[in-house]
Design a protein around this motif. Structure first.
Motif, PDB file in Angstrom:
ATOM      1  N   MET A  31      -9.687 -38.401  38.352  1.00 10.38           N
ATOM      2  CA  MET A  31      -9.902 -37.093  38.966  1.00 10.38           C
ATOM      3  C   MET A  31      -9.618 -37.112  40.459  1.00 10.38           C
ATOM      4  O   MET A  31      -9.136 -36.141  41.028  1.00 10.38           O
ATOM      5  N   SER A  32      -9.909 -38.252  41.128  1.00 11.78           N
ATOM      6  CA  SER A  32      -9.803 -38.292  42.576  1.00 11.78           C
ATOM      7  C   SER A  32      -8.369 -38.109  43.058  1.00 11.78           C
ATOM      8  O   SER A  32      -8.137 -37.767  44.213  1.00 11.78           O
ATOM      9  N   HIS A  33      -7.374 -38.346  42.141  1.00 20.26           N
ATOM     10  CA  HIS A  33      -5.982 -38.258  42.583  1.00 20.26           C
ATOM     11  C   HIS A  33      -5.584 -36.832  42.954  1.00 20.26           C
ATOM     12  O   HIS A  33      -4.563 -36.627  43.612  1.00 20.26           O
ATOM     13  N   ILE A  34      -6.332 -35.830  42.515  1.00 22.90           N
ATOM     14  CA  ILE A  34      -5.983 -34.458  42.852  1.00 22.90           C
ATOM     15  C   ILE A  34      -6.568 -34.046  44.197  1.00 22.90           C
ATOM     16  O   ILE A  34      -6.322 -32.938  44.654  1.00 22.90           O
ATOM     17  N   PHE A  35      -7.346 -34.928  44.821  1.00 21.03           N
ATOM     18  CA  PHE A  35      -7.930 -34.644  46.126  1.00 21.03           C
ATOM     19  C   PHE A  35      -7.385 -35.634  47.160  1.00 21.03           C
ATOM     20  O   PHE A  35      -7.134 -36.797  46.848  1.00 21.03           O
ATOM     21  N   SER A  36      -7.219 -35.159  48.366  1.00 18.80           N
ATOM     22  CA  SER A  36      -6.802 -36.018  49.462  1.00 18.80           C
ATOM     23  C   SER A  36      -7.615 -35.659  50.707  1.00 18.80           C
ATOM     24  O   SER A  36      -7.498 -34.527  51.206  1.00 18.80           O
ATOM     25  N   PRO A  37      -8.449 -36.604  51.206  1.00 15.44           N
ATOM     26  CA  PRO A  37      -8.717 -37.941  50.674  1.00 15.44           C
ATOM     27  C   PRO A  37      -9.396 -37.865  49.297  1.00 15.44           C
ATOM     28  O   PRO A  37      -9.870 -36.800  48.894  1.00 15.44           O
ATOM     29  N   VAL A  43     -13.173 -26.415  35.086  1.00 17.49           N
ATOM     30  CA  VAL A  43     -12.022 -25.707  34.500  1.00 17.49           C
ATOM     31  C   VAL A  43     -10.736 -26.033  35.263  1.00 17.49           C
ATOM     32  O   VAL A  43      -9.627 -25.831  34.730  1.00 17.49           O
ATOM     33  N   LEU A  44     -10.864 -26.519  36.489  1.00 20.64           N
ATOM     34  CA  LEU A  44      -9.689 -26.833  37.306  1.00 20.64           C
ATOM     35  C   LEU A  44      -9.259 -28.284  37.178  1.00 20.64           C
ATOM     36  O   LEU A  44      -8.244 -28.682  37.761  1.00 20.64           O
ATOM     37  N   LEU A  45     -10.010 -29.078  36.426  1.00 23.22           N
ATOM     38  CA  LEU A  45      -9.704 -30.503  36.309  1.00 23.22           C
ATOM     39  C   LEU A  45      -8.834 -30.712  35.077  1.00 23.22           C
ATOM     40  O   LEU A  45      -9.270 -30.458  33.946  1.00 23.22           O
ATOM     41  N   PRO A  46      -7.617 -31.174  35.270  1.00 23.09           N
ATOM     42  CA  PRO A  46      -6.669 -31.269  34.142  1.00 23.09           C
ATOM     43  C   PRO A  46      -7.117 -32.273  33.086  1.00 23.09           C
ATOM     44  O   PRO A  46      -7.562 -33.377  33.394  1.00 23.09           O
ATOM     45  N   GLY A  47      -7.042 -31.870  31.824  1.00 25.56           N
ATOM     46  CA  GLY A  47      -7.331 -32.761  30.711  1.00 25.56           C
ATOM     47  C   GLY A  47      -8.793 -33.034  30.468  1.00 25.56           C
ATOM     48  O   GLY A  47      -9.127 -33.892  29.639  1.00 25.56           O
ATOM     49  N   LEU A  48      -9.685 -32.345  31.164  1.00 29.68           N
ATOM     50  CA  LEU A  48     -11.120 -32.614  31.006  1.00 29.68           C
ATOM     51  C   LEU A  48     -11.698 -31.759  29.885  1.00 29.68           C
ATOM     52  O   LEU A  48     -11.521 -30.543  29.849  1.00 29.68           O
TER      53      LEU A  48
END
Length: 404
Positions: free
Chosen positions: A1-7, A147-152
């Protein structure tokens, strides 16, 4: 999940705590559910903290990382007056332990969702009712963001017992405030895409709790008449070197004294040989500048250190005598560490590495004929002294982030 956020989201949560520490400067901080000690790794560099504690039920996980919380080489080479003790405990957040009472800050980052609802009640009573910290930071997943987290599908982690929406988290937090005398501010990290922040909120919702003054409490705080209990197991404890520790202070002072005494001996050898470098009389400061008032004192008092070679008491033969008064007045670090000339003499009396004369007024530095040849060949090296460089300079502080 963290890959969709930066940092990454976990780093944003930790940065939130670090920013709070920078602003509020708590002295005693505990992280509940510290896991691999990543947050503690960051907080140990904030030296306003004097006691840093981690608690987790998984002792094996902490043991893998705990030695990374120890002092760096720079902490030993260049200790300061700051004090820091790091402790790690194995135990449950649903159990009381008197060693974690009265902290300035307690953090619980992505922990409460791993508790059953009955255990969450115990958690509230332990943290807010028993530990009674001045402030508490709690983060937990915001289910509206899922709902915004892909594949969850379902919860974000298989061990989660619940994931609250914003209203549910707010309801729990306000209930805690009412029962235990706190107020709370709501925020979060992990922003939604533009235009969706209001509808879904932050990915991780955060409550920052502040203990109210006794007169401001909405309800009476529970009285605790029980004896102190110690239910946690101490896994790791380390005290960082500090100049408040007498042994550390003596070690650093002795190193400084021996270094500067050797430099002053070399200066005397240069004067004796008629090859004195005028820059050698300058008294360096920490930033490489000069202490004008001290420069005069150095030149007057150290016009010629006593050459004890071949005369005087037997124990002083073959030595150059460097008066402590000269060391104290000429060397800023020596005077800073000792505080007074009398204290300098007292601190050096029983040091085996330091050879004092009979009345304790001067340090005796060995002198042999080859010393003069070595100094004459290294005259250019004495320019380093004028620039304020010495062995006490520490290496650059390591950057912990390169290893995370």
């Amino acid at each position: 999940m963290s890959h969709i956020f930066s940092p990454p989201l976990h780093r944003q949560r930790h940065e939130f705590v670090v920013d709070f520490v920078k602003k509020n400067k708590p002295r005693r901080v505990a992280d509940l559910g510290c896991s691999e000690c990543r947050l503690l790794q960051q907080l140990r560099f904030h030296r306003e903290i004097e006691l840093l504690v981690g608690l987790d039920i998984n002792g094996a996980q902490m043991k893998k990382k705990m030695h990374g919380l120890g002092p760096l080489s720079t902490d030993y080479l260049q200790p300061t007056y700051d004090q820091l003790c790091v402790e790690l405990y194995q135990g449950s957040v649903t159990q009381r332990d008197a060693r974690l009472r009265g902290f300035d800050l307690v953090t619980s980052i992505e922990l409460i969702e791993h508790l059953t609802l009955p255990d969450l009640e115990h958690f509230s009573a332990v943290v807010f009712g028993y530990m009674t910290p001045a402030s508490v930071i709690i983060s937990t997943p915001n289910s509206e963001f899922n709902v915004l987290l892909p594949g969850l599908s379902g919860f974000r982690h298989s061990d989660h017992k619940f994931e609250w929406n914003r209203a549910e988290f707010k309801s729990w937090a306000l209930k805690v405030c009412f029962e235990y005398g706190y107020e709370v501010e709501f925020t979060g990290v992990g922003e939604a895409p533009p235009g969706q922040q209001d509808s879904v909120g932050f990915c991780s919702q955060i409550g920052v709790f502040y203990r109210l003054k006794v007169g401001d409490c909405c309800s009476a705080l529970p009285h605790d008449d029980e004896e102190n209990v110690f239910s946690y197991t101490l896994l790791y404890s380390v005290n960082y070197p500090s100049l408040h520790d007498n042994n550390t202070l003596r070690r650093v002072l002795v190193s400084e004294v021996l270094y500067w005494a050797e430099q002053l001996k070399n200066r005397w050898i240069q004067e004796k040989s008629g090859e004195r470098n005028d820059d050698f009389t300058h008294c360096p400061t920490e930033d490489g500048g000069e202490m004008e008032g001290r420069k005069t004192a150095c030149e007057d008092e150290m016009d010629s250190p006593v050459d004890c070679s071949g005369r005087g008491d037997e124990e002083e033969q073959g030595h150059v005598s460097v008066p402590l008064a000269v060391l104290w007045s000429c060397c800023p670090k020596v005077s800073e560490l000792s505080g007074s000339l009398g204290n300098l003499r007292h601190l050096l009396l029983d040091e085996p590495e330091v050879n004092l004369n009979q009345n304790g007024s001067a340090i005796l530095v060995k002198y042999q004929e080859q010393d003069q040849e070595e100094v004459n060949s290294d005259l250019e090296g004495s320019e380093d002294l004028a620039s304020g460089q010495c062995f006490y300079r520490a290496e650059e502080e390591e950057d912990w982030e390169t290893d995370v």
